[in-house]
Each structure stands twice: as structure tokens, then as C-alpha cells.
Design a protein around this motif. Sequence first.
Motif, PDB file in Angstrom:
ATOM      1  N   PRO A   1       0.623  -0.986   0.156  1.00 52.50           N
ATOM      2  CA  PRO A   1      -0.658   0.084   0.272  1.00 52.50           C
ATOM      3  C   PRO A   1       1.032   1.488   0.594  1.00 52.50           C
ATOM      4  O   PRO A   1       0.227   2.748  -0.634  1.00 52.50           O
ATOM      5  CB  PRO A   1      -1.193  -0.250   1.042  1.00 52.50           C
ATOM      6  CG  PRO A   1      -1.468  -1.080   1.930  1.00 52.50           C
ATOM      7  CD  PRO A   1       0.118  -2.025   1.029  1.00 52.50           C
ATOM      8  N   GLU A   2       1.823   1.426   0.933  1.00 57.34           N
ATOM      9  CA  GLU A   2       2.614   2.410   1.325  1.00 57.34           C
ATOM     10  C   GLU A   2       3.380   2.769  -0.595  1.00 57.34           C
ATOM     11  O   GLU A   2       3.667   3.390  -0.661  1.00 57.34           O
ATOM     12  CB  GLU A   2       3.930   2.028   1.655  1.00 57.34           C
ATOM     13  CG  GLU A   2       4.995   3.106   2.273  1.00 57.34           C
ATOM     14  CD  GLU A   2       5.029   4.085   3.564  1.00 57.34           C
ATOM     15  OE1 GLU A   2       3.538   3.183   4.460  1.00 57.34           O
ATOM     16  OE2 GLU A   2       4.617   5.329   3.530  1.00 57.34           O
ATOM     17  N   ALA A   3       3.572   0.996  -1.100  1.00 55.32           N
ATOM     18  CA  ALA A   3       4.417   1.533  -2.685  1.00 55.32           C
ATOM     19  C   ALA A   3       3.768   2.522  -3.671  1.00 55.32           C
ATOM     20  O   ALA A   3       3.771   3.335  -4.066  1.00 55.32           O
ATOM     21  CB  ALA A   3       4.497   0.235  -2.919  1.00 55.32           C
ATOM     22  N   LEU A   4       2.047   1.698  -3.057  1.00 58.74           N
ATOM     23  CA  LEU A   4       0.906   2.606  -4.462  1.00 58.74           C
ATOM     24  C   LEU A   4       1.267   4.019  -4.315  1.00 58.74           C
ATOM     25  O   LEU A   4       0.902   4.806  -5.298  1.00 58.74           O
ATOM     26  CB  LEU A   4      -0.449   1.831  -4.258  1.00 58.74           C
ATOM     27  CG  LEU A   4       0.181  -0.166  -4.055  1.00 58.74           C
ATOM     28  CD1 LEU A   4      -1.768  -0.282  -4.340  1.00 58.74           C
ATOM     29  CD2 LEU A   4       0.132   0.183  -5.512  1.00 58.74           C
ATOM     30  N   THR A   5       0.682   4.689  -2.817  1.00 55.83           N
ATOM     31  CA  THR A   5       0.646   6.154  -2.439  1.00 55.83           C
ATOM     32  C   THR A   5       1.641   6.900  -3.002  1.00 55.83           C
ATOM     33  O   THR A   5       2.172   7.857  -3.925  1.00 55.83           O
ATOM     34  CB  THR A   5       0.388   6.345  -0.885  1.00 55.83           C
ATOM     35  OG1 THR A   5       1.108   6.156  -0.186  1.00 55.83           O
ATOM     36  CG2 THR A   5      -0.867   5.956  -0.697  1.00 55.83           C
ATOM     37  N   LYS A   6       3.081   5.917  -2.765  1.00 56.71           N
ATOM     38  CA  LYS A   6       4.564   6.759  -3.030  1.00 56.71           C
ATOM     39  C   LYS A   6       3.807   6.973  -4.844  1.00 56.71           C
ATOM     40  O   LYS A   6       4.681   7.985  -5.114  1.00 56.71           O
ATOM     41  CB  LYS A   6       6.064   5.760  -2.465  1.00 56.71           C
ATOM     42  CG  LYS A   6       6.331   6.046  -1.150  1.00 56.71           C
ATOM     43  CD  LYS A   6       6.293   7.299  -0.801  1.00 56.71           C
ATOM     44  CE  LYS A   6       6.133   7.480   0.567  1.00 56.71           C
ATOM     45  NZ  LYS A   6       5.097   6.881   0.867  1.00 56.71           N
ATOM     46  N   TYR A   7       3.955   5.532  -5.515  1.00 63.88           N
ATOM     47  CA  TYR A   7       3.873   5.830  -6.625  1.00 63.88           C
ATOM     48  C   TYR A   7       3.261   7.380  -7.180  1.00 63.88           C
ATOM     49  O   TYR A   7       3.528   8.193  -7.838  1.00 63.88           O
ATOM     50  CB  TYR A   7       3.642   4.854  -7.321  1.00 63.88           C
ATOM     51  CG  TYR A   7       3.238   4.983  -9.579  1.00 63.88           C
ATOM     52  CD1 TYR A   7       4.424   4.796  -9.930  1.00 63.88           C
ATOM     53  CD2 TYR A   7       2.102   4.828  -9.500  1.00 63.88           C
ATOM     54  CE1 TYR A   7       4.127   4.681 -11.094  1.00 63.88           C
ATOM     55  CE2 TYR A   7       1.521   4.811 -11.225  1.00 63.88           C
ATOM     56  CZ  TYR A   7       2.606   5.359 -11.472  1.00 63.88           C
ATOM     57  OH  TYR A   7       2.317   5.613 -12.903  1.00 63.88           O
ATOM     58  N   ASN A   8       2.276   7.469  -6.842  1.00 63.82           N
ATOM     59  CA  ASN A   8       0.986   8.624  -7.428  1.00 63.82           C
ATOM     60  C   ASN A   8       1.587   9.811  -6.526  1.00 63.82           C
ATOM     61  O   ASN A   8       1.835  10.742  -6.936  1.00 63.82           O
ATOM     62  CB  ASN A   8      -0.668   8.533  -6.400  1.00 63.82           C
ATOM     63  CG  ASN A   8      -0.912   7.683  -7.002  1.00 63.82           C
ATOM     64  OD1 ASN A   8      -1.224   7.655  -8.195  1.00 63.82           O
ATOM     65  ND2 ASN A   8      -1.742   6.176  -6.343  1.00 63.82           N
ATOM     66  N   LEU A   9       2.389   9.370  -5.611  1.00 68.89           N
ATOM     67  CA  LEU A   9       3.466  11.165  -5.246  1.00 68.89           C
ATOM     68  C   LEU A   9       4.355  11.152  -6.311  1.00 68.89           C
ATOM     69  O   LEU A   9       4.717  12.339  -7.214  1.00 68.89           O
ATOM     70  CB  LEU A   9       3.660  10.502  -3.814  1.00 68.89           C
ATOM     71  CG  LEU A   9       4.907  11.979  -3.243  1.00 68.89           C
ATOM     72  CD1 LEU A   9       3.497  12.967  -3.170  1.00 68.89           C
ATOM     73  CD2 LEU A   9       5.025  11.314  -1.818  1.00 68.89           C
ATOM     74  N   PHE A  10       4.920  10.459  -6.646  1.00 68.80           N
ATOM     75  CA  PHE A  10       5.992  10.304  -7.766  1.00 68.80           C
ATOM     76  C   PHE A  10       5.026  11.326  -8.956  1.00 68.80           C
ATOM     77  O   PHE A  10       5.754  12.687  -9.561  1.00 68.80           O
ATOM     78  CB  PHE A  10       6.409   9.078  -8.798  1.00 68.80           C
ATOM     79  CG  PHE A  10       7.592   8.583  -7.039  1.00 68.80           C
ATOM     80  CD1 PHE A  10       8.352   9.142  -6.250  1.00 68.80           C
ATOM     81  CD2 PHE A  10       8.238   7.170  -6.854  1.00 68.80           C
ATOM     82  CE1 PHE A  10       9.204   8.911  -5.112  1.00 68.80           C
ATOM     83  CE2 PHE A  10       8.476   6.676  -5.768  1.00 68.80           C
ATOM     84  CZ  PHE A  10       9.230   7.252  -5.160  1.00 68.80           C
ATOM     85  N   LYS A  11       3.969  10.574  -9.248  1.00 71.98           N
ATOM     86  CA  LYS A  11       3.173  11.799 -10.719  1.00 71.98           C
ATOM     87  C   LYS A  11       2.885  12.613 -10.241  1.00 71.98           C
ATOM     88  O   LYS A  11       3.838  13.919 -11.042  1.00 71.98           O
ATOM     89  CB  LYS A  11       2.267  10.550 -11.201  1.00 71.98           C
ATOM     90  CG  LYS A  11       2.416   8.815 -11.730  1.00 71.98           C
ATOM     91  CD  LYS A  11       1.297   8.417 -12.057  1.00 71.98           C
ATOM     92  CE  LYS A  11       0.159   8.255 -10.942  1.00 71.98           C
ATOM     93  NZ  LYS A  11      -0.563   7.937 -11.924  1.00 71.98           N
TER      94      LYS A  11
END
Lengths: 366, 415
Positions: free
Chosen positions: B85-95
Motif C-alpha cells: 500500500p505504501e508503494a502505491l501511494t508513493k507511486y502516485n506521489l512521484f507522479k
Amino acid sequence: MSTTWLPCGNYHQNYTEDHAWWQTKFIKGKMIFLALILFIVIPFVSDSYMLSVCNLIGYTILGALGVQLLIGFCGQITLGHAAFIAVGAYTSTLLILEFPWPKFLLDWGLAYPISIILSAIIAGVWSVLFGLPSARVKGFYLILTTMAAQFVTVDLIITQYISQIGGRGQAFSLPPGTIKVGPWVIDSDFKVYFMMLFFVIVCTVAMANLLRSKVGRAWVAIRDNDISAEVMGINVFKYKLLAFFAAGFIGGIAGAFWISNLAAISPDHFPWFWSLWLVGVILIGGAGSIHGAIFGSLFMVVIMEALQIAVMPLGDTFPKLLMDFLFIKEAVFGLAICAFMIFEPNGLAYRWWQIKNYFNLWPFSY
Amino acid sequence: MFTKSMWSKLLTFIFAATLIIGFSSMAGAAVIKVGSLNDMTGATSDVGKDYALGIAEAIHYVNDTGGINGKKIKLYQFDYGYRIPEALTKYNLFKRLKCVAILGWGTGDTEALAPTVARDKMPYVSASYSGHLCKPEKTPYNLFFATDYSTQSRGLITAWYRKKWPTKPDYNKRKPRIAMCYMFASPFSSASIKAAKDQATMLGFEIGPDQDVSLFAIDTKSQILALKEFKPDVLLHTNTVMSVAATLRDSYALELGADNIIKCWGYDENLPKLAGKAAEGAIGCAPWAFFGLDVPLMDKVIEYAKKYNPGIPLEKRTIHTVQGWASALGLAEALKRADKVGDLSGPSILKNGFETMRGYEIGLGIAPATFTATDHRSQSEAKIYEYKNGKFSLIDSVDLRTEWPDKWANEWLGW
């Protein structure tokens, strides 16, 4: 009685008024305002990052509601809730990918919604199985039996056996377009957001209603003193199991909802730490309050994300700060629990109640 | 004296100011932003820490040596603790931060994000080297600078067959026997098993019963005892180093007598420390040079390790630092090529960056990298090392493209 403002004191004349959801026009107005924010402002103003944070809040709320029900309302301490969420997620995934659905159900986009209901039921039953020891043990011993749920379910059954169904890369990869609700393919944070809102609202309302019924009162009686509850004629074992079922049911919905946000599912998604995190959420939010589960989730997700964004500019001067943020986050989690236990043992929900009371009595508070 | 309310006001002010500065910094200057997801604290942190350090140090090196055609790389590096779940939000943060590409980590985040990065056209250079990620039709934006797991396993089996089998007393008397130890349920461990069995069958091996060894295993005696009857000549290990070390120790203690061939994540400087004598003679595939070996750019790797992380003694650094450098330098090269044509969008980084690389030499002991529009296996060469007398030495190099050109081109892509 005024239908706009609630006067000081309690002037309800019947049970309908006493139990009404929205007791005055003002409260109704506030709720409509909240609905406008949730359904219009947030989804149409936020970018995909903000929406994904909202979705994570929703997922945390759904998980925390079950934990709140068990710990906050029924007094059954659990540290294995991630297992029931995993059962929901895996059941839904397997049903979608492996079950031979009639074509019309697939065409109408009903496979996923039906799988959610079945997942919730199976997760509920699975939860009951691990609730059985609650007949004989409580406190620390119950913590250990619920922890066993994690190890048996996720580490053994799901990792060793369920994960092998269908071969690697088939059963548990969720190709785009798999998750469909009616005519809508759930393929963006925007759509997941609306699903999240639906489930959070339905589960919150259902739980709130359940808690003001005979069942809810029995749970609270068991929490306050199980011996007294038994003396009063409450079948303690039955109601404890019912609490485990309801918590597992909501956990199952949480898991089945979460797969809509994923492209692949593996046991890594449901670590034991998540169960501990959910307990932290309700302790910070306030045990024994539905608001607590919501405030706790908001606090834990939003504060952590905000902190992260806040430390970013410092990353230029202290490059390791971004990498070390997870340490900071976990330290903040631990400190927040300590701080809340010492300074605000009733959690954020109690603070909210105080703020509301202040304004209800304003300007003539005493 | 500060009163309680003054303290709370001060704290609120500091928090608000930090937030404002934080949010305002997100409107970026003229830099190229790259996200990096790493595991410093989670299940794979035993190998993840060094990889993360390597990434950060390599980006410093890129910036110090002219950046991306004069533009600096701004690296947003986060530890996600191997929590998806942390990876998914981090990915969106990168975007949200407008990162043009991401340096990812393991199988968990890579697989969870694969369709999303394809939809968003976001180049994702991971440390998961599964052969499944090499087919652009399925995963166009997943890339890596390493020999994929399937090629590694094929190369290991071939090298052992060539170099070690002829030295055995039963050579030419019977078929060689191989067995495989891996975690059945782990996509990472099992990724190359199909290819390994295919290669073993092709070379005429007799294949024994697979043994389920957990990634967290500390005792594997039952698996080794189960193999005693089959008497394998060689064991293929595809887990990470802790688990491989446990298997090697038990195999040595129970006198199984088989050689060991090991995939890259189970074969690093920590293996001899963990497995002791049992590691002697272990053969492994390492697409990069071990830390400190005399290969091009290793002097820079050491220099930057000393400069940016002086608190970590060099003898504790491992091959995973070099791996991190390889991913970061490979991505930087793709960004330079895309930037030259003035387009740093995802499709341009893919087409004008990665897919223009033909035999691109990174250094660091890595085989030249080639990406085409139809094939994302960057390397066809498996470099095979042996651990003997306290050091790792290169004993063979198996180039599958040269040795089996038809199969490489037509059969082996994507698995």
C-alpha cells in the motif's frame, strides 16, 4: 422543540426523536455540506495522488471499523485483523478470476459486486473460527490466539497453498478491466474513490445501526463486564462470536474493496504489521467510537503524508532524511500512541465531542 | 518563560511553516525529477539497503559529471518498507512530483504497479529481473539493467555442465542430476524455474523433486534429507542470501555432496559470512562485478561510497551497491538520449532512450545492454563466478544469444 437548533438539555419526547440520525435541520445541513465535499469537491479538485491518499484513508477506515467493533465495542482484543482482510481480498480475487460466472453476470458487471458479498461472508466465518478461543480466554491470551490467525491464514494457507492456484502470474495478477461494477470498469483512482466512499458510508451506517440495537448493547455489556452481562442473561459466547463475524465481514469488504486499487495481489499486501497499525489507529482515534475509527485513520494517513511532504525541502540539505522517513513515520506512530494514551486517552473522538459541545453551548458555555 | 499556550503556538507555527515550504517546493525548478522506491527496513532490507545507497551515490556521480546534458537529477528516494500500500501511494506521489521515471525495487511493487506504469507510460527501472517483464507487448515500461532470472538460470546450468560435470567420476557414465530449491509460492523465487527445467532437459539432465524452501528459512534439513535418495550432482538455488546460506549449511552438514549454483540475489559477499565452509566452491551468477573488483568505474563507486556514506566501512559494502549504480547509470543514459531529442516524456524515454541502446557499455563489469522495441532482455550473457579460497572469480560467461540464436530470438522471450 426547535427543529433547527437543539436546545440546551434534552427535550426529546419519544424514541424516534431520541434515536434520529440527524436531529435538527442544522445537523442535516452540516451533513449535506459534508456530502458535497466528499462527493463533489474532493474528487473533482484532487489529483490522483490526493485521491490515492483518500483511498488509503478509506481502506484504513474499513479495516479499523472491524477492529473498533471487536476491541472498542466488544472488548475482544485482536491482533490478527489483517488476516481477515486478506481472506476477503483473496476470495474476491479467486472468484473473479477462477469462478465460471454466467456470461450475463459478467456482461452486467455483477461478478465483482457478488464476489464482495461472498468474500465478506467467508471472511466473517473465518473470523468466527479464530474467535472460538474467546469462549475460554481473554486479554493477553486472546491477543495470541488472534495473532495465530495471521500466521495460519496469511503465512501458511495463503502463501503456501492459495497462492499456487492457477499458476504464477495467472490467478493473482488482476489485468486491467477485470474489476467491473455494472457498466464501469474500475481502472482509476477517481473511480476507486467513489467505491471507497460507498463502502465506507454503508459500513459506517450499518455498524452505527447495529450498535444501537440489542446486539450492540449486548456487545457493550460484554465489554464493560462479561460476568455481569452473563448474569443479565446475555449469551456471552454467542455475542462474542457475532462480534467476530461482524468484524470479519467488514474486514472482508475492506480486502475485496482494496483489490480494485491493485493490479496484482500477493501475501505481501497483508503483513502482520497492518493489524498492529489498525489497533494504533483506533487508540489514537478513540476506542469505543465509530468517529474514532474515522478520525484515527485520517490522522494516521494524512498526518504521515503531510509530514512526508513537509520534510521534502529539507532533503536537499539532509539527503538521507527522505530515505529515513519511514523510521520517522514509525517513531511518530509510536510517539503518537504514547502521547494519546497519556494526554488524550479517549482519543481524537473525545476531542471532537468536546469541540462540538463547546459550539453547541456557545456563547453561553459554563 | 514560555507558557504552555506559547509553546503550542510556536509548534503550530513551525509545523505550518514546514508544510507551506514543503508544498511550495513542489513547484519545481529546471531539474529532472526521478523517483526511487527502496526497501531499507522491510522483508528484503538485507539486500535492499546497499542497493538504495548505491542509487543515491550514483545519482550524485551523474550530477557531478554534468548531469543530464547539463540538467541535474533531483532524486526523490523513499523507503517503502516492502509494504505494497505504501508503494502505491508513493507511486502516485512521484507522479504528483512530476517524476519522469522511477527506480523501483522488488517483485512486490514491480508486479503491483506493472499495468499502472504501462497505462501512465512511466519508465520503471526495477531490481526485479524476472523474465516475465522482458516482453514489451505485455510490460512495455518495465526495464532493468541486468541479466534476467531465466537467462541467469540457463547460464548457471550450462556453465556447470561445461566446467564441473566433466570433472565428476560419473561423467559419461550416466546423466547429470539436478534439483531445485526455491520458495514455491514466491513469484520472485519461482520466476525462472520453468526456464531452468527447460535448459536442464535440453542438456540431458535428470531433474529431481523440487524442494520448497522459504525465503525466511533457517532450517532446511528436511528438504536436504528428501534429496538424499535422488543424490543430485548440483542444486539450483533461487532464493535470497539468508535462505540460500541456510540451505548450503544443511547440505554441507548432511553431506549431500552436490555442487551449488545460485541466482544473483542469493550470491553476494555475505554468503561466505553466513554459510562459512559450506560456501566454498559455490557457483553463482552475478551480472555486475563484486564490490571493489578491478573493473571500469569501480573506483568511482568506492570514492562515492567513502564520500557520501563514510560511516559505513567499505568492507561491509556489497555487490548490491554496484547493482544500484547499474540501474541509476542505465536510466541516466536513457534520460540523456531522450533529452537530446528534447522530449522527456515516458514514450520518448522509452523509444529515444532505452530502445536506442545497442551494446551500451555501462562499466562495472556488466555485459553490454541492448533494448529493442520487441525485446527488453537487456543482456544475453550470464557471468558465472565461483567462490574459492576466500574470493569470487569469474569462471565462465554464457551468451545465450550466441549459443542458441534461434531459441533466444523465437522461444525464450517473456518467461
